[in-house]
Scaffold this motif. Structure first.
Motif, mmCIF file in Angstrom:
data_model
loop_
_atom_site.group_PDB
_atom_site.id
_atom_site.type_symbol
_atom_site.label_atom_id
_atom_site.label_comp_id
_atom_site.label_asym_id
_atom_site.label_seq_id
_atom_site.Cartn_x
_atom_site.Cartn_y
_atom_site.Cartn_z
ATOM 1 N N GLN A 207 9.530 21.657 65.574
ATOM 2 C CA GLN A 207 9.633 20.425 64.818
ATOM 3 C C GLN A 207 9.922 19.280 65.771
ATOM 4 N N ARG B 210 13.028 35.415 53.543
ATOM 5 C CA ARG B 210 12.829 33.990 53.317
ATOM 6 C C ARG B 210 14.112 33.399 52.769
ATOM 7 N N ARG C 112 19.011 28.642 54.808
ATOM 8 C CA ARG C 112 19.338 27.251 54.516
ATOM 9 C C ARG C 112 20.668 26.895 55.181
ATOM 10 N N SER D 89 13.866 31.003 58.523
ATOM 11 C CA SER D 89 13.802 29.549 58.342
ATOM 12 C C SER D 89 12.354 29.092 58.218
ATOM 13 N N PRO D 90 12.089 28.090 57.369
ATOM 14 C CA PRO D 90 10.746 27.511 57.310
ATOM 15 C C PRO D 90 10.409 26.685 58.552
ATOM 16 N N SER D 91 11.385 26.398 59.366
ATOM 17 C CA SER D 91 11.150 25.651 60.599
ATOM 18 C C SER D 91 10.263 26.443 61.550
ATOM 19 N N THR D 92 9.450 25.744 62.309
ATOM 20 C CA THR D 92 8.609 26.390 63.318
ATOM 21 C C THR D 92 9.274 26.384 64.689
#
Length: 417
Positions: free
Chosen positions: A411, A6, A9, A130-133
């Motif tokens: 996104q 995790r 950035r 990345s937290p992006s999907t």
């Protein structure tokens, strides 16, 4: 099992730094022979040998780069490669003899090879953490967009420098390239984080030994050599084809190439975002079909038909753009999905050999066949793409279903997180 990392950035900084890196690449890509030919007393023949030797010694680099990426992470290798290229281009401005040219060209060539052997692993690591999907296909599409845009901008400046032909202009381009690479390296080192997945001790994916038993991955790498060679053939063959084969106007090929580059940069991310429902192997096969159609269309052209010349060249180039836009990111995402996570760096580094071999084969392929007839290289290349599409269909049967699907949401388009 692996533990997802995790904390990625700096996605926007990463993409921006890749633009700057590609500007540096575009600035000097067409210049080495012209640069050293004007600013040193070394003969053109010897310059060609020196630059060829500098590139030849980099052939083992992907093997080392892959192992280092799996051990230490790919992002430090990307930064190191950019620093190496920056130092090399500073050296370009200082050397005057064969030894200096060989050393500085070697530094740049090694940096280039390390960069391309690690950057896609770095992007994949970033996407994983990345937290992006957004899917990896889309991340690779953004990477292709940034590369194309940067190469275009750098190429325009390089063209101006060549047109002016001044020593000061050439030196400024070399230092500008160095500054671009060093700036990109600093930006990535300071602002970007792409932690790798954590794997239990002893889990290595069997590394290169396991790869040599992975017939699906090796088969895909071999087939991609045909696609990689095709992707460079428009820029390589179109100028000669238009001027010598068709006796067309001098402005036509450069205009088509500039438009091609701009369209690839604009369309890559939006188009790939709409391909998520489709199997990656089928997308690659569709690209092969589009490339084959482009080749066969060009093979129909003959001199003395100006009313047909421009529409067919432009229409064929549009087919090429469509193939390039979908092949580059989706093939890279498929190669990533076929790679065991603990050995991803080694697998993707070896996958880059498809582009290395293509760059070695491409010039001889085109010039040898063009000598037999203006249509011959296009006919043969079209047939090669049809055979490559058939090979992909056969390989598809051995590819795991999860590797065939992007398998994640996205996104809103137009943003990079």
């Amino acid at each position: 099992m692996s533990t997802p990392a995790r904390g990625s950035r700096g996605g926007a900084v990463l993409m921006g730094a890749l633009v700057v890196d590609s500007i540096g690449n575009g600035l000097f890509l067409p210049l080495p022979l012209v640069f050293f030919g004007q600013l040193t007393h070394v003969s053109l023949g010897l310059l060609g040998v020196l630059i060829s030797v500098a590139n030849a010694v980099t052939l083992p680099v992907p093997v080392w780069a892959g192992a280092l990426a799996d051990r230490f992470g790919a992002l430090p290798l990307v930064v190191g490669a950019q620093l190496l290229q920056g130092v090399g281009y500073v050296g370009y401005d200082l050397v005057h003899g064969p030894v200096g040219i060989l050393v500085t060209s070697g530094l740049v060539a090694i940096g280039v090879r390390f960069f391309w052997s690690s950057v896609f692993t770095a992007v994949a690591d970033f996407a994983d953490a990345s937290p992006s999907t957004r899917s990896k296909d889309t991340w690779f599409a953004w990477t292709n967009t940034t590369r194309t845009a940067g190469l275009s901008a750098g190429g325009v400046v390089a063209g101006i420098a060549i047109a002016r032909g001044s020593d000061a202009g050439y030196r400024a381009v070399a230092l500008g390239s160095a500054a671009a690479y060093l700036l990109a390296a600093v930006a990535i080192a300071v602002f970007v984080r792409a932690p790798r997945q954590a794997h239990p001790r002893g889990e290595s994916g069997a590394g290169y030994r396991g790869m040599l038993r992975d017939r699906t991955f090796l088969g895909f790498t071999a087939v991609n050599t045909a696609f990689a060679m095709t992707s460079m053939m428009l820029a390589l063959g179109l100028p000669v084809f238009v001027l010598t084969g068709l006796h067309g106007p001098r402005f036509l090929a450069p205009a088509i190439l500039v438009a091609n580059t701009g369209l690839v940069a604009l369309l890559a991310a939006p188009v790939v975002g709409r391909l998520t429902p489709f199997r990656r192997s089928r997308v690659v096969m569709a690209a092969a079909g589009l490339w084959a159609a482009w080749c066969f269309l060009y093979a129909t052209l003959v001199p003395g038909r100006p009313a047909v010349l421009v529409p067919v060249l432009v229409g064929g180039a549009a087919l090429f753009v469509a193939a390039e836009v979908i092949h580059a990111p989706v093939s890279m995402a498929l190669a990533t999905a076929l790679s065991p996570a603990p050995a991803r760096g080694r697998y993707l580094a070896v996958f880059q050999y498809s582009f290395t071999f293509a760059s070695l084969l491409g010039p001889a392929f085109f010039t040898t066949l063009f000598a037999l007839g203006r249509a011959v290289p296009w006919i043969v290349l079209g047939a090669v793409n049809l055979l490559a599409a058939l090979s992909m269909r056969l390989l598809e049967r051995t590819m795991p279903d999860p590797a065939q699907r992007a398998g994640s949401g996205q996104q809103p388009r137009g943003t990079v997180s």
